[in-house]
Design an enzyme around this catalytic site. Structure first.
Site, PDB file in Angstrom:
ATOM      1  N   ASP A 102       0.696  -1.191   0.053  1.00 53.17           N
ATOM      2  CA  ASP A 102       0.092   0.026  -0.079  1.00 53.17           C
ATOM      3  C   ASP A 102       0.885   1.332  -0.205  1.00 53.17           C
ATOM      4  O   ASP A 102       2.225   1.185   0.229  1.00 53.17           O
ATOM      5  CB  ASP A 102      -0.977  -0.004   1.237  1.00 53.17           C
ATOM      6  CG  ASP A 102      -2.151   0.746   1.164  1.00 53.17           C
ATOM      7  OD1 ASP A 102      -2.394   1.088   0.022  1.00 53.17           O
ATOM      8  OD2 ASP A 102      -2.623   1.067   2.224  1.00 53.17           O
ATOM      9  N   HIS A 103       0.251   2.269  -0.428  1.00 53.88           N
ATOM     10  CA  HIS A 103       1.001   3.789  -0.394  1.00 53.88           C
ATOM     11  C   HIS A 103       2.415   3.845  -0.008  1.00 53.88           C
ATOM     12  O   HIS A 103       2.791   3.466   1.406  1.00 53.88           O
ATOM     13  CB  HIS A 103       0.319   4.651   0.921  1.00 53.88           C
ATOM     14  CG  HIS A 103      -1.127   5.047   0.499  1.00 53.88           C
ATOM     15  ND1 HIS A 103      -1.220   6.232  -0.556  1.00 53.88           N
ATOM     16  CD2 HIS A 103      -2.254   4.658   0.760  1.00 53.88           C
ATOM     17  CE1 HIS A 103      -2.600   6.354  -0.378  1.00 53.88           C
ATOM     18  NE2 HIS A 103      -3.067   5.471   0.349  1.00 53.88           N
ATOM     19  N   HIS A 105      -9.498   9.214   3.501  1.00 52.58           N
ATOM     20  CA  HIS A 105      -8.783   8.133   4.398  1.00 52.58           C
ATOM     21  C   HIS A 105      -9.310   8.340   6.088  1.00 52.58           C
ATOM     22  O   HIS A 105      -9.086   9.297   6.598  1.00 52.58           O
ATOM     23  CB  HIS A 105      -7.184   8.168   4.388  1.00 52.58           C
ATOM     24  CG  HIS A 105      -6.641   7.764   3.233  1.00 52.58           C
ATOM     25  ND1 HIS A 105      -5.554   8.555   2.730  1.00 52.58           N
ATOM     26  CD2 HIS A 105      -6.543   6.803   2.494  1.00 52.58           C
ATOM     27  CE1 HIS A 105      -5.102   8.028   1.719  1.00 52.58           C
ATOM     28  NE2 HIS A 105      -5.859   6.724   1.696  1.00 52.58           N
ATOM     29  N   GLY A 106     -10.020   7.384   6.361  1.00 55.04           N
ATOM     30  CA  GLY A 106     -10.553   7.355   7.789  1.00 55.04           C
ATOM     31  C   GLY A 106     -12.149   7.533   7.540  1.00 55.04           C
ATOM     32  O   GLY A 106     -12.739   7.292   6.603  1.00 55.04           O
ATOM     33  N   THR A 149      -9.497   1.438   7.835  1.00 54.48           N
ATOM     34  CA  THR A 149     -10.042   1.960   9.037  1.00 54.48           C
ATOM     35  C   THR A 149     -11.119   1.023   9.673  1.00 54.48           C
ATOM     36  O   THR A 149     -11.121   0.605  10.990  1.00 54.48           O
ATOM     37  CB  THR A 149     -10.481   3.443   9.057  1.00 54.48           C
ATOM     38  OG1 THR A 149      -9.645   4.101   8.315  1.00 54.48           O
ATOM     39  CG2 THR A 149     -10.948   4.144  10.277  1.00 54.48           C
ATOM     40  N   GLY A 171     -12.150   3.517   1.402  1.00 51.71           N
ATOM     41  CA  GLY A 171     -13.288   2.844   1.080  1.00 51.71           C
ATOM     42  C   GLY A 171     -14.262   3.233   2.507  1.00 51.71           C
ATOM     43  O   GLY A 171     -15.316   2.838   2.686  1.00 51.71           O
ATOM     44  N   ASN A 177      -9.996   0.427  -1.560  1.00 50.09           N
ATOM     45  CA  ASN A 177      -9.316  -0.085  -0.505  1.00 50.09           C
ATOM     46  C   ASN A 177     -10.128   0.221   0.938  1.00 50.09           C
ATOM     47  O   ASN A 177     -10.589   1.359   1.157  1.00 50.09           O
ATOM     48  CB  ASN A 177      -8.115   1.134  -0.296  1.00 50.09           C
ATOM     49  CG  ASN A 177      -6.995   0.979  -1.508  1.00 50.09           C
ATOM     50  OD1 ASN A 177      -7.472   0.140  -2.352  1.00 50.09           O
ATOM     51  ND2 ASN A 177      -5.797   1.485  -1.156  1.00 50.09           N
ATOM     52  N   VAL A 178      -9.822  -0.820   1.745  1.00 51.86           N
ATOM     53  CA  VAL A 178     -10.622  -0.608   3.237  1.00 51.86           C
ATOM     54  C   VAL A 178      -9.559  -0.837   4.284  1.00 51.86           C
ATOM     55  O   VAL A 178      -8.834  -1.931   4.398  1.00 51.86           O
ATOM     56  CB  VAL A 178     -11.717  -1.485   3.203  1.00 51.86           C
ATOM     57  CG1 VAL A 178     -12.549  -1.254   4.677  1.00 51.86           C
ATOM     58  CG2 VAL A 178     -12.646  -1.293   2.175  1.00 51.86           C
TER      59      VAL A 178
HETATM   60  P1  13P Z   1      -9.813   3.931   4.753  1.00 49.65           P
HETATM   61  O1  13P Z   1      -8.748   3.689   5.977  1.00 49.65           O
HETATM   62  O2  13P Z   1     -10.876   4.919   4.612  1.00 49.65           O
HETATM   63  O3  13P Z   1     -10.849   2.669   4.662  1.00 49.65           O
HETATM   64  O4  13P Z   1      -8.957   3.874   3.405  1.00 49.65           O
HETATM   65  C1  13P Z   1      -7.961   2.770   3.240  1.00 49.65           C
HETATM   66  C2  13P Z   1      -7.095   3.204   2.265  1.00 49.65           C
HETATM   67  O5  13P Z   1      -7.293   3.833   1.301  1.00 49.65           O
HETATM   68  C3  13P Z   1      -5.762   2.297   2.145  1.00 49.65           C
HETATM   69  O6  13P Z   1      -5.145   2.886   1.250  1.00 49.65           O
END
Ligand code: 13P
Length: 279
Positions: A81-82, A180-181, A233, A210, A230-231
């Protein structure tokens, strides 16, 4: 079975479906995600961020994921990821990740494009796929990505087209109003911008942030080119909440608490898989 990211996303994009990309941090989160994928008969991306290198090394992550994926009936991609650090991306490629995300979205366009192109050359030579990002997301509540200072910048469709031409990237993460979050107010998801991007690009697009995105907006996004969502949080928040409830009721052996946690992770992942697959 560990599978190629590019073919998984291309097939989802062609069929107007999205593959869920779920963050994991340990054995329990990984197993919960894979259990959900098996139960839902759907391919899945398990996503590990450099932030969690304190929990597991890339070699440990790869070995655990390859062994677990070999026992799983669903197709599985192992994704970084990122990551804004090119050396860390090369480490993930060497460790055997099937795809990586280079996130140069905080850089000027030309620098982001040049770095992404370089990552694509190296990754593609090893059969590894690449996601990049243009534009940037704000951070909502409980976010484990980015910071409160993150400014929302929507992705420009013309710039996105130029970026893909210059880099040869396999999938592009776009900024269209998700955060994000958890959302602090009512989400304003700009499907009009997404539509314009999709009309120009014709490659799988990625929706970050997501968690908590309204179901009908998610479905509209999938109909307009989003093939990976992407999920993070909500997996953590839900599992921590349910664990707290469990511990308030009883005093389980740690092994039993861990089994319960896999189930909590599977529940939240299944909920999202149901939304992503049923457009
Ligand atoms: P959330 O934490 O909002 O679900 O986003 C996750 C995300 O984008 C991971 O790269």
């Amino acid at each position: 079975m560990l599978t190629n990211f590019n073919s998984m996303l291309k097939s989802a994009y062609g069929q107007k479906r999205a593959v869920g990309s779920f963050n994991f941090y340990n054995y329990e989160t990984l197993k919960g995600i894979l259990q959900a994928a098996e139960q839902m008969h759907t391919p899945v991306i398990v996503s590990f961020g450099k932030k969690y290198l304190a929990n597991m090394s890339f070699d440990e992550v790869q070995a655990l994921t390859a062994a677990s994926a070999a026992l799983c009936k669903a197709d599985v991609c192992l994704h970084l990821d990122h990551c804004d650090n090119m050396d860390i991306i090369y480490q993930a490629i060497r460790a055997g990740f099937t795809s990586v995300m280079y996130d140069g979205s905080a850089l000027p366009f030309e620098e982001n494009a040049a770095n992404t192109r370089r990552i694509c050359e190296v990754a593609h030579a090893s059969g590894v796929s690449v996601e990049a990002e243009l534009g940037s997301l704000a951070a909502g509540a409980s976010s484990h990505e980015g910071s409160a200072d993150d400014v929302e910048v929507y992705t420009n469709p013309d710039a996105a087209h130029e970026f893909v031409q210059k880099t040869g990237v396999d999938a592009l993460a776009v900024s269209i109003g998700t955060v994000h979050g958890l959302y602090k107010g009512t989400p304003n998801i700009r499907v009009d911008i997404l539509k314009a991007i999709n009309e120009k690009l014709h490659i799988p697009l990625v929706l970050h942030g997501g968690s908590g995105t309204p179901e009908e907006k998610v479905k509209e996004c999938i109909s307009n080119g989003i093939a990976k969502i992407n999920v993070n949080t909500e997996i953590s928040d839900y599992t921590v909440q349910r664990t707290r409830e469990l511990l308030e009721k009883e005093n389980p052996h740690l092994s039993v608490a861990a089994l319960n946690q896999m189930q909590y992770v599977a529940e939240v992942v299944q909920k999202y898989m149901g939304i992503f697959e049923n457009v």
